[in-house]
Write a protein that holds these residues in place. Structure first.
Motif, PDB file in Angstrom:
ATOM      1  N   LEU A 125       0.792  -1.173  -0.036  1.00  0.00           N
ATOM      2  CA  LEU A 125       0.011   0.104  -0.040  1.00  0.00           C
ATOM      3  C   LEU A 125       0.907   1.102  -0.196  1.00  0.00           C
ATOM      4  O   LEU A 125       0.461   2.297  -0.597  1.00  0.00           O
ATOM      5  CB  LEU A 125      -0.985  -0.075   1.154  1.00  0.00           C
ATOM      6  N   PHE A 126       1.882   1.364   0.976  1.00  0.00           N
ATOM      7  CA  PHE A 126       2.796   2.513   0.918  1.00  0.00           C
ATOM      8  C   PHE A 126       3.268   2.680  -0.433  1.00  0.00           C
ATOM      9  O   PHE A 126       3.497   3.916  -0.948  1.00  0.00           O
ATOM     10  CB  PHE A 126       3.741   2.374   1.961  1.00  0.00           C
ATOM     11  N   HIS A 127       4.078   1.560  -0.989  1.00  0.00           N
ATOM     12  CA  HIS A 127       4.798   2.013  -2.165  1.00  0.00           C
ATOM     13  C   HIS A 127       3.759   2.103  -3.473  1.00  0.00           C
ATOM     14  O   HIS A 127       4.332   3.005  -4.091  1.00  0.00           O
ATOM     15  CB  HIS A 127       5.745   0.443  -2.429  1.00  0.00           C
ATOM     16  N   ALA A 128       2.679   1.819  -3.276  1.00  0.00           N
ATOM     17  CA  ALA A 128       1.750   1.791  -4.448  1.00  0.00           C
ATOM     18  C   ALA A 128       1.292   3.587  -4.358  1.00  0.00           C
ATOM     19  O   ALA A 128       0.995   3.945  -5.593  1.00  0.00           O
ATOM     20  CB  ALA A 128       0.759   1.017  -4.437  1.00  0.00           C
ATOM     21  N   THR A 129       1.344   4.032  -3.371  1.00  0.00           N
ATOM     22  CA  THR A 129       0.460   5.340  -3.119  1.00  0.00           C
ATOM     23  C   THR A 129       1.661   6.490  -2.878  1.00  0.00           C
ATOM     24  O   THR A 129       1.200   7.729  -2.798  1.00  0.00           O
ATOM     25  CB  THR A 129      -0.652   5.345  -1.943  1.00  0.00           C
ATOM     26  N   SER A 130       2.930   6.050  -2.550  1.00  0.00           N
ATOM     27  CA  SER A 130       4.083   6.961  -2.356  1.00  0.00           C
ATOM     28  C   SER A 130       4.389   7.694  -3.471  1.00  0.00           C
ATOM     29  O   SER A 130       4.633   7.164  -4.437  1.00  0.00           O
ATOM     30  CB  SER A 130       4.972   6.398  -1.489  1.00  0.00           C
ATOM     31  N   SER A 131       4.621   9.047  -3.277  1.00  0.00           N
ATOM     32  CA  SER A 131       5.610   9.716  -4.337  1.00  0.00           C
ATOM     33  C   SER A 131       6.862  10.002  -4.007  1.00  0.00           C
ATOM     34  O   SER A 131       7.675  10.791  -4.641  1.00  0.00           O
ATOM     35  CB  SER A 131       4.597  10.890  -4.406  1.00  0.00           C
ATOM     36  N   SER A 132       7.298   9.707  -2.848  1.00  0.00           N
ATOM     37  CA  SER A 132       8.722   9.866  -2.492  1.00  0.00           C
ATOM     38  C   SER A 132       9.478   8.576  -3.037  1.00  0.00           C
ATOM     39  O   SER A 132       9.506   8.105  -4.033  1.00  0.00           O
ATOM     40  CB  SER A 132       8.726   9.679  -0.864  1.00  0.00           C
ATOM     41  N   THR A 133      10.899   8.837  -2.546  1.00  0.00           N
ATOM     42  CA  THR A 133      11.952   8.002  -3.216  1.00  0.00           C
ATOM     43  C   THR A 133      12.520   7.212  -1.972  1.00  0.00           C
ATOM     44  O   THR A 133      12.542   7.364  -0.781  1.00  0.00           O
ATOM     45  CB  THR A 133      13.168   8.716  -3.798  1.00  0.00           C
ATOM     46  N   ASP A 134      13.035   5.873  -2.445  1.00  0.00           N
ATOM     47  CA  ASP A 134      13.968   5.072  -1.545  1.00  0.00           C
ATOM     48  C   ASP A 134      15.075   4.957  -1.964  1.00  0.00           C
ATOM     49  O   ASP A 134      15.506   5.036  -3.149  1.00  0.00           O
ATOM     50  CB  ASP A 134      13.059   3.789  -1.294  1.00  0.00           C
ATOM     51  N   VAL A 135      15.851   4.596  -0.989  1.00  0.00           N
ATOM     52  CA  VAL A 135      17.551   4.329  -1.420  1.00  0.00           C
ATOM     53  C   VAL A 135      17.823   2.964  -1.277  1.00  0.00           C
ATOM     54  O   VAL A 135      17.665   2.289  -0.289  1.00  0.00           O
ATOM     55  CB  VAL A 135      18.546   5.491  -0.402  1.00  0.00           C
ATOM     56  N   ILE A 136      18.335   2.141  -2.207  1.00  0.00           N
ATOM     57  CA  ILE A 136      18.899   0.774  -2.219  1.00  0.00           C
ATOM     58  C   ILE A 136      20.210   0.748  -2.053  1.00  0.00           C
ATOM     59  O   ILE A 136      20.960   1.271  -2.970  1.00  0.00           O
ATOM     60  CB  ILE A 136      18.334   0.116  -3.353  1.00  0.00           C
ATOM     61  N   ASN A 137      20.934   0.441  -0.901  1.00  0.00           N
ATOM     62  CA  ASN A 137      22.442   0.080  -1.194  1.00  0.00           C
ATOM     63  C   ASN A 137      22.587  -1.150  -1.242  1.00  0.00           C
ATOM     64  O   ASN A 137      22.170  -2.008  -0.597  1.00  0.00           O
ATOM     65  CB  ASN A 137      23.042   0.395   0.546  1.00  0.00           C
ATOM     66  N   LEU A 138      23.669  -1.502  -2.177  1.00  0.00           N
ATOM     67  CA  LEU A 138      23.963  -2.795  -2.606  1.00  0.00           C
ATOM     68  C   LEU A 138      25.461  -2.925  -2.831  1.00  0.00           C
ATOM     69  O   LEU A 138      26.072  -1.882  -3.161  1.00  0.00           O
ATOM     70  CB  LEU A 138      23.175  -3.189  -3.591  1.00  0.00           C
ATOM     71  N   ASN A 139      26.089  -4.212  -2.840  1.00  0.00           N
ATOM     72  CA  ASN A 139      27.225  -4.470  -3.387  1.00  0.00           C
ATOM     73  C   ASN A 139      27.446  -5.341  -4.509  1.00  0.00           C
ATOM     74  O   ASN A 139      26.563  -6.141  -4.584  1.00  0.00           O
ATOM     75  CB  ASN A 139      27.931  -5.400  -2.062  1.00  0.00           C
ATOM     76  N   VAL A 140      28.175  -4.996  -5.269  1.00  0.00           N
ATOM     77  CA  VAL A 140      28.586  -5.768  -6.709  1.00  0.00           C
ATOM     78  C   VAL A 140      29.831  -6.047  -6.588  1.00  0.00           C
ATOM     79  O   VAL A 140      30.872  -5.364  -6.724  1.00  0.00           O
ATOM     80  CB  VAL A 140      28.054  -4.734  -7.672  1.00  0.00           C
ATOM     81  N   SER A 141      30.106  -7.329  -7.017  1.00  0.00           N
ATOM     82  CA  SER A 141      31.220  -7.966  -7.122  1.00  0.00           C
ATOM     83  C   SER A 141      31.943  -7.323  -8.548  1.00  0.00           C
ATOM     84  O   SER A 141      31.404  -7.094  -9.349  1.00  0.00           O
ATOM     85  CB  SER A 141      31.419  -9.457  -7.332  1.00  0.00           C
TER      86      SER A 141
END
Length: 268
Positions: free
Chosen positions: A68-84
């Motif tokens: 619900l939150f992601h479907a209705t939100s207009s903000s942004t999220d930050v994904i932190n990840l590691n790539v070999s």
């Protein structure tokens, strides 16, 4: 869990409460002294209903809130990840930028694992590594097998790792055992799941997801009671329903008397 399943499970739990109430109504036939029987049946049936019908719904609340939150939100999220760095990171960054919902991609950190370093070599690396590649902005050595580098944005991590490994072999005979690039994605919250599904899962490790919507989901998780508390609550609810059925006559008389008093008060 889809809405139909939720409604069905709630309906079955309500039917169990109706069963408790109906059982308690039979007490005029089996004797008022059997109040313990009503309490036992109410708690047992309520707890079983809580375990099989209510607890699964509560467990699924965070996922429903997340959707619900992601479907209705207009903000942004930050994904932190590691790539070999064994994969083509340049190609990975370019392809990731093209994913619908990705607003920006940054690679500004590298984590390197090495054979065990002596204290002298740790000091040498701290003092000299920044001169190996002009894109290295800072260095940390948290333990004798790990080097953390910060690099300028849009720097090719593979170039940094290759130049650093060549230099280390030359000055100390050491090698790099393993290295990963630390990548940060800023994505539209409403398209977070869509973006994550398009990332090459075999080449990355997601270390964290942050943002307004993720914080909201976490807040929901924090207020959800644990499974045992839910079962106990449903058990006590069953007891209350049973007692209501047991004393329904007394409750009805009290309500009737209350209505009469209200009528008399209004007439005055």
């Amino acid at each position: 869990m889809d809405p139909v399943t939720v409604i069905l499970m709630l309906g079955l739990f309500i039917l169990m409460l109706v069963f408790i109430f109906s059982t308690a109504l039979l007490t005029p036939l089996i004797g008022k002294k059997n109040i313990l029987f009503v309490v036992l049946v109410g708690f047992t049936v309520g707890a079983v209903g809580g375990a099989f019908f209510i607890s699964p719904i509560i467990d699924d609340v965070p996922d429903m809130a997340n959707s619900l939150f992601h479907a209705t939100s207009s903000s942004t999220d930050v994904i932190n990840l590691n790539v070999s760095t064994d994969v083509n990171i340049t190609s990975f960054l370019q392809n990731t930028k093209k994913i619908d919902g990705v607003k920006s991609v940054q690679s500004n950190g590298i984590t390197i694992t090495t054979p065990e370093m002596s204290q002298d070599w740790q000091t040498t690396y701290l003092n000299r590594i920044k001169t190996v590649n002009e894109n290295i902005t800072s260095i940390q050595i948290p333990n004798n097998k790990t080097i953390l580098l910060e690099v300028k944005n849009d720097t090719n991590p593979m170039d940094v790792v290759n130049s650093l490994e060549t230099w280390m072999m030359y000055v100390s005979g050491s090698t790099i055992s393993y290295s990963v690039a630390n990548v940060t994605l800023v994505v539209e919250a409403s398209k977070l799941n869509q973006v994550m599904s398009q990332l090459p899962q075999g080449e990355i490790i997601i270390t964290s997801i942050n943002g307004t919507t993720e914080n909201s989901v976490q807040a929901v998780k924090n207020v959800i009671p644990n499974k045992n508390d839910i079962i106990l609550f449903c058990g006590f609810l069953g007891v209350l329903v049973g007692l209501a059925g047991l004393f329904i006559d007394s409750i009805s008389r009290v309500l009737d008397q209350l209505k009469e008093r209200i009528k008399e008060y209004r007439k005055k």
